[in-house]
Every structure is written in structure tokens, then in C-alpha cells.
Design a protein around this motif. Sequence first.
Motif, mmCIF file in Angstrom:
data_model
loop_
_atom_site.group_PDB
_atom_site.id
_atom_site.type_symbol
_atom_site.label_atom_id
_atom_site.label_comp_id
_atom_site.label_asym_id
_atom_site.label_seq_id
_atom_site.Cartn_x
_atom_site.Cartn_y
_atom_site.Cartn_z
ATOM 1 N N ASP A 151 -9.680 7.149 -7.233
ATOM 2 C CA ASP A 151 -10.659 6.333 -6.507
ATOM 3 C C ASP A 151 -10.090 4.964 -6.097
ATOM 4 O OD1 ASP A 151 -10.398 5.220 -8.974
ATOM 5 O OD2 ASP A 151 -12.527 5.262 -9.498
ATOM 6 N N GLY A 152 -8.800 4.722 -6.370
ATOM 7 C CA GLY A 152 -8.166 3.450 -6.005
ATOM 8 C C GLY A 152 -8.552 2.306 -6.921
ATOM 9 N N LYS A 153 -9.407 2.602 -7.932
ATOM 10 C CA LYS A 153 -9.937 1.510 -8.774
ATOM 11 C C LYS A 153 -9.170 1.311 -10.075
ATOM 12 C CE LYS A 153 -14.591 1.812 -6.873
ATOM 13 N NZ LYS A 153 -15.946 2.319 -7.071
ATOM 14 N N HIS A 154 -8.206 2.169 -10.312
ATOM 15 C CA HIS A 154 -7.415 2.062 -11.537
ATOM 16 C C HIS A 154 -6.672 0.721 -11.526
ATOM 17 C CE1 HIS A 154 -4.561 3.319 -14.672
ATOM 18 N NE2 HIS A 154 -5.508 4.165 -15.001
ATOM 19 N N PRO A 155 -6.736 -0.033 -12.637
ATOM 20 C CA PRO A 155 -6.094 -1.353 -12.619
ATOM 21 C C PRO A 155 -4.565 -1.285 -12.678
ATOM 22 C CG PRO A 155 -7.056 -0.918 -14.781
ATOM 23 C CD PRO A 155 -7.418 0.247 -13.917
ATOM 24 N N PHE A 156 -3.918 -2.157 -11.915
ATOM 25 C CA PHE A 156 -2.453 -2.301 -11.992
ATOM 26 C C PHE A 156 -2.083 -3.705 -11.542
ATOM 27 C CE2 PHE A 156 -3.364 -0.820 -7.723
ATOM 28 C CZ PHE A 156 -2.551 -1.604 -6.912
ATOM 29 N N PRO A 157 -0.995 -4.249 -12.115
ATOM 30 C CA PRO A 157 -0.577 -5.597 -11.719
ATOM 31 C C PRO A 157 0.075 -5.598 -10.328
ATOM 32 C CG PRO A 157 0.767 -4.778 -13.566
ATOM 33 C CD PRO A 157 -0.166 -3.685 -13.194
ATOM 34 N N LEU A 158 -0.255 -6.625 -9.553
ATOM 35 C CA LEU A 158 0.388 -6.842 -8.249
ATOM 36 C C LEU A 158 1.053 -8.218 -8.322
ATOM 37 C CD1 LEU A 158 0.981 -6.307 -5.280
ATOM 38 C CD2 LEU A 158 -1.338 -7.070 -4.730
ATOM 39 N N VAL A 159 2.375 -8.210 -8.559
ATOM 40 C CA VAL A 159 3.110 -9.453 -8.782
ATOM 41 C C VAL A 159 3.562 -10.020 -7.430
ATOM 42 C CG1 VAL A 159 5.095 -10.494 -9.950
ATOM 43 C CG2 VAL A 159 3.845 -8.601 -11.037
ATOM 44 N N LYS A 213 0.829 -1.218 0.000
ATOM 45 C CA LYS A 213 0.000 0.000 0.000
ATOM 46 C C LYS A 213 0.860 1.265 0.000
ATOM 47 C CE LYS A 213 -3.837 -2.085 2.557
ATOM 48 N NZ LYS A 213 -4.512 -2.049 3.876
ATOM 49 N N ALA A 214 1.992 1.220 0.723
ATOM 50 C CA ALA A 214 2.877 2.395 0.767
ATOM 51 C C ALA A 214 3.384 2.717 -0.638
ATOM 52 C CB ALA A 214 4.043 2.144 1.719
ATOM 53 N N VAL A 215 3.772 1.674 -1.389
ATOM 54 C CA VAL A 215 4.281 1.877 -2.749
ATOM 55 C C VAL A 215 3.167 2.353 -3.676
ATOM 56 C CG1 VAL A 215 5.169 0.647 -4.781
ATOM 57 C CG2 VAL A 215 6.209 0.260 -2.524
ATOM 58 N N VAL A 216 2.019 1.705 -3.581
ATOM 59 C CA VAL A 216 0.889 2.037 -4.461
ATOM 60 C C VAL A 216 0.439 3.475 -4.217
ATOM 61 C CG1 VAL A 216 -1.531 1.498 -4.979
ATOM 62 C CG2 VAL A 216 0.130 -0.360 -4.665
ATOM 63 N N GLN A 217 0.403 3.859 -2.946
ATOM 64 C CA GLN A 217 -0.027 5.216 -2.613
ATOM 65 C C GLN A 217 0.963 6.255 -3.132
ATOM 66 O OE1 GLN A 217 -0.544 5.919 1.589
ATOM 67 N NE2 GLN A 217 -1.665 7.824 1.233
ATOM 68 N N PRO A 238 -9.128 -1.798 -5.266
ATOM 69 C CA PRO A 238 -9.804 -2.907 -5.969
ATOM 70 C C PRO A 238 -9.283 -3.120 -7.390
ATOM 71 C CG PRO A 238 -11.292 -1.034 -5.632
ATOM 72 C CD PRO A 238 -10.065 -0.742 -4.854
ATOM 73 N N GLY A 239 -8.527 -2.139 -7.921
ATOM 74 C CA GLY A 239 -7.991 -2.294 -9.273
ATOM 75 C C GLY A 239 -6.762 -3.195 -9.336
ATOM 76 N N ALA A 240 -6.207 -3.541 -8.181
ATOM 77 C CA ALA A 240 -4.992 -4.380 -8.176
ATOM 78 C C ALA A 240 -5.339 -5.782 -8.664
ATOM 79 C CB ALA A 240 -4.425 -4.457 -6.761
ATOM 80 N N TYR A 241 -4.646 -6.272 -9.686
ATOM 81 C CA TYR A 241 -4.899 -7.660 -10.110
ATOM 82 C C TYR A 241 -3.641 -8.494 -9.889
ATOM 83 C CZ TYR A 241 -3.109 -5.792 -14.576
ATOM 84 O OH TYR A 241 -2.366 -5.164 -15.538
ATOM 85 N N PRO A 242 -3.783 -9.523 -9.049
ATOM 86 C CA PRO A 242 -2.612 -10.312 -8.661
ATOM 87 C C PRO A 242 -2.096 -11.192 -9.788
ATOM 88 C CG PRO A 242 -4.610 -11.164 -7.625
ATOM 89 C CD PRO A 242 -5.011 -9.929 -8.343
#
Lengths: 350, 350
Positions: free
Chosen positions: B280-288, B268-272, B315-319
Motif C-alpha cells: 500500500d506504499g505506507k510501509h515506513p522507511f528512511p529517506l536520507v 520513486k524508481a528505487v523505492v518501487q 506516505p511511509g517515507a520518513y525524511p
Amino acid sequence: MQRHTGRDMWDVEECQSPRMGSVILGVDGGASNTVCVCIPAAMPFNDPLPVLSRTVAGCSNHNSVGEDRARETLERVMSQALLKARRRRSNVCAVCLAVAGVNHPIDQQRMLDWLRDIFPSHVKLFVENDAVAALASGTMGKLHGCVLIAGTGTIAYGFTSDGREARAAGAGPVLGDWGSGYGISAQALTAVVRAYDGRGPETVLTNNMLDFLGLASPDELIGWTYEDQSWARIADLLPVVVESAESGDEVANKILHNSVGELASSVKAVVQRLDLGGEDGKHPFPLVMVGKVLEANKRWDIGKEVIDCVTKNYPGAYPIHPKVEPAVGAALLAWNAIASELDGDIRTVQ
Amino acid sequence: MQRHTGRDMWDVEECQSPRMGSVILGVDGGASNTVCVCIPAAMPFNDPLPVLSRTVAGCSNHNSVGEDRARETLERVMSQALLKARRRRSNVCAVCLAVAGVNHPIDQQRMLDWLRDIFPSHVKLFVENDAVAALASGTMGKLHGCVLIAGTGTIAYGFTSDGREARAAGAGPVLGDWGSGYGISAQALTAVVRAYDGRGPETVLTNNMLDFLGLASPDELIGWTYEDQSWARIADLLPVVVESAESGDEVANKILHNSVGELASSVKAVVQRLDLGGEDGKHPFPLVMVGKVLEANKRWDIGKEVIDCVTKNYPGAYPIHPKVEPAVGAALLAWNAIASELDGDIRTVQ
């Protein structure tokens, strides 16, 4: 068991003055050095205590330097103390070795066997963990009550009057001695890294630590800790944490409050297991406080906070800040055991 | 800057087959070993990827083994990969070194200078922290999103599409990487010591740890940790903690829940900081997700819990659980950068 070193170390006694009275040797072997004091066996309890000689050598923790070197160091520091006090080995009536790394009965027995090979059978021998000497330094040799040591590391150690004993913490940083100087400073460095990468709140610890260490950025802390991972080097940052807390920093204050809780919990665990406070917790017992973490600072007094926390549950605990060093405590422990024996109140370790 | 090693290491190319097409070298230099892969530069995105060769050498973290040995290891692993792929140095069109210990621009520049002395100016060179290769192994070379690594240590590392980057944790155990395999296991050992000395609640971790280590009493844990203080040895106790938690032990469950919180907080620290989730936190991004701590276990799945915790806020984070190793990720990073350049979408590291 054969003597570890040759007889030459003890030959000095042959050229010394004739017997001038019995003496006791007290040895405190800590993490960085070993101190031996020689006191008269028949001394009255004067203030200051009549210490005949004091000698210092390197580390004698067998876990750190190996058994051979530990023994050689202990033999040397004792023979030099006798030489300096102008006494012979035949003047010795008791020896107490209180050494870091004595954690099991097997460590204790090995050292007793080896001491017995140096000193004849009438000499009383005592081998203890170094925390026991710290307790005795506060109780003038009586093994009763609880000692809390908080320097680079931390341990709580206690005895009942009838010889039961218990300890808490003292297991090193990997095993969570968070109330120690190392523990407090490591938490402060962690807080700096967390503030920097966004996981934790801003704190004045950042500027204060970087200034103290001469670093330009929290990034550089990683390299600084990798450079040399000795616990004492980290623990030396304690004053920076205390100053930051005194200036009102919330993060530093929280770390110090946590450390108070940790240290008090070690004491309470020992007191509870030994039932030192009696049924109502009001039974009096000494609480000996030792180590730089517990020394009074300008405003933030960790030692006082720990005492307040312990006496809430155990109002009978009376704090003692020893006036003599642990090596003298070791000597007093042996002195006290002999005196008790003469009084018919025998507590024989061997 | 002079080449570190002699020319003989690269002379193998003179006796190899003639030019058969350009290749890319990807290197992953971690805490214990260094892996190099050689892939064709003009490859289509097939599954499985056409890896021409793979070679392995020792550690190349300059903090651990020193700069000279690190360079020698990196040169060797690359020259051997070319030899094995029957390619020459002149076939190389890009190299990506992703090495542990590259934490500052100064580390990066030093390695780029040294690589430039080996490879002519038309060869594209990339030097990154090894976490970047782990990210690329999940995104097929695209530097966008966040990677969470949790093995012996832990780090979170992220990139925006326009090249901004941020990291959290990755500072080692002294500086509080509590979500790592080391951190989880050290907390479990601490819980055993605390239960034993009366500071903490009873836990099945005691029996499970002692059984696993072949020790008779928690006392012996102190000696066991002093014996060898390597982090990996402690981290190897992770399965004992997970099994204890799965059997319903509250202490073990609390440790794992804390580690989930720690790991999620790094992400979360990195994403923020990079604003990867948008307003809105909903933008998609990969979470490896990489490393043994994050691999699915029987019932207690730390990785899944971390993802649940992150997606509550983002919620946009896709693992993504990578199908290729980090060395391939490093090669794909270089491949992707070249391809982007050819597309006119230039992201030049050097």
C-alpha cells in the motif's frame, strides 16, 4: 600588426608561373579541419564550378587550438592552395575566411588586421563565422536567407539583403543545443539509463545502443561516456537513434520529434528577428540545410520534418541543399560581393 | 595480490602507544576529496559520537585519478587516521571504504582483495559506493531505506533489510542527471541563451547570471563555458537560480519544479524496485537527504518539495537530514554489521 609567420611560406610564388588572371580564396575552418579553395575571379557561373585547387589542413578555431596555431594553419592552407593552382599572392583579388570561433566583432577585426598584413590594400577581405560560408554555399554567395547547420553541433544563422544578421543556438551542449547530433544521441543514451533504473519506459534503444557499442549492460554506459567526452563520439550514435525510430520505437521517435522542434525553433527565431518572411510570413527567402542530421534517411527524414515545421509559419521559405562545400561558399561570398560592387550595389565588409 | 605501497606507510604503528581497544575505520571517497574517521568499536551510541580522529586527502575515485593513485590516497588517509588516534593496524577490527567510482562487483572485489592484503583475515571489510555511506550517515549505519544525494551530481540509492539494493541516476550530465546542481544551473544558462536569441521567454536569470559572473552579454556565456568545463563550476551557479525563482521568475521556477520532479522520480524508481513502501506504499522507511541542492533555502526549499512529492506515493517515507558526515556513516555501517553479527543477525559482505 606584424605578420605571424615568416615570409618563407609565401616565397613559393616567386618560382610559379606568371600572372594568369585574378583569383579568389575561400576558406572554411570548422571544428575538425580547414579547407581552402581557389577559384577564378572572372569565372562565369558554370556547373560544376571551376575550382582551380583545394587544400586541407587541421583545425583553425582559435578557441580550440590557440591564436598562433590557428593563424599558421590558415596561412599554410591558403599558400598551398595558391601553389597548387599555380597562382601568386599578387593574383589574389579577394579572400573570405569563414572560421568557427569568430563570434564577436573583436575576433573579426583581429583576423582582418592580420590578413591585411599579408594582402595589399586593393585585395577585398572578408572574415565570417563558418556558418556564413554554409549559407553562401546554398545561395551561390549571396548573403540573404537563413542557414540551419545540424551536425555534431547546431546553429541557425541568417542575413537580410541589407546586411543585418542574427543567429540562434550554436552555444554547445552545456548551453542546450538539443537538436544537434550530440543532443539527439545524448538524449538516447539518457533514455537507455532511465529505462534501466526504472525512471523511464522500455525502449529498443537499449539493445541497439549496447550492440552498436559492444557493451553488455547499460551500467557500462557510464564508464563509456567518462572514457572520452568528445562531442563527435556521442554524435556518431545518431544512426542508431534513427534506426530505432524507424523500427517504431516510441522513445526514439519522441527524441527525434523533439529535435525537429528544437531545430525549427532555431530557424524561426532567426527568421522572426530578421523579418525574413515579411508581414504575412509569405515573403520568399532561402533556407539552406547543412549537416548529417538533416540528410535524408531511409524513412525518418529530420531535415524534411524541420522544413515542414518552418513552412507552416513561413510558407515563403524555400529549402536548398547545397551542391558545393562551404569553402566554395566562402569563395562565392567574396566573388558575389565584388560583382555587386562592380554593379554599383556595394556591400562592403571592409 | 600484492600490496600497492611499501610497508613504510604502516610502520608508524610500531612507535605508537600499546593496544587501547579495537577501532573501526570509515572512509568516504568523493569527487573532490577523501575523508577517513576512526571510531571505537565498542562505543555506546552517544551524541556526539566519539570520533577518535579524522583525516582528509585528495580524490580516490579510480575513474578520475587512476587505480594506483586512488589506492595510495586511501592507504595514506587510513594510516594517518590511525596515527592521529594513537592506534595500530592491529587495533582495527573493521574497515568500510565507501568510494565514488565503485559501480560494479568487479570494482568492489578488486578493492576487497587489496584491503585484505593490508588487514588480516579477522578484520571485517566492506567496500561500497560512496552513496551507501551517505545512507548510513542518516540511518546510523543500518542499510535500509533510500538516500537521495543532490550536490554537483545526483544519485538515489536504496537497500532492503535483507540486503537487496538498487540505484537510479548517478550517471553524470551526459546521461541526463537533470536534478543535480549541475543540471539545474546548465538549464538556467540555457534559458539565458534562449531568451537572448529569441527561442525562449525573457527571464531575470539573464541579469542575475551576468551580474554574478561579471559578464556584459549572454554572447560571452559561450566563451565562459568553454574556458573550463568542470561540472562543479557550473553547479556553483545554483544560488543564482534559487534567488531568481524566489523573486518570482517563471523560467527559474519552472527549472526548479522540473528538478524536483527529476529528483523525486529517482527516489520513486528505487523505492518501487525494492518495494520499500510495501503493497500500500505506507510501509515506513528512511529517506536520507544529502547535498547542497536539498538544503533549505530562504523560501524555495527543493528538499522539502521532493519529500512532498515522494510521500504522496509513499506516505511511509520518513525524511532524515543526517547530523554526521558520510565517513562516519561508513564507520557506522561497519559497526552496525559487526553488532548485528554478534546479535546473531548476520549480514556479511565478506
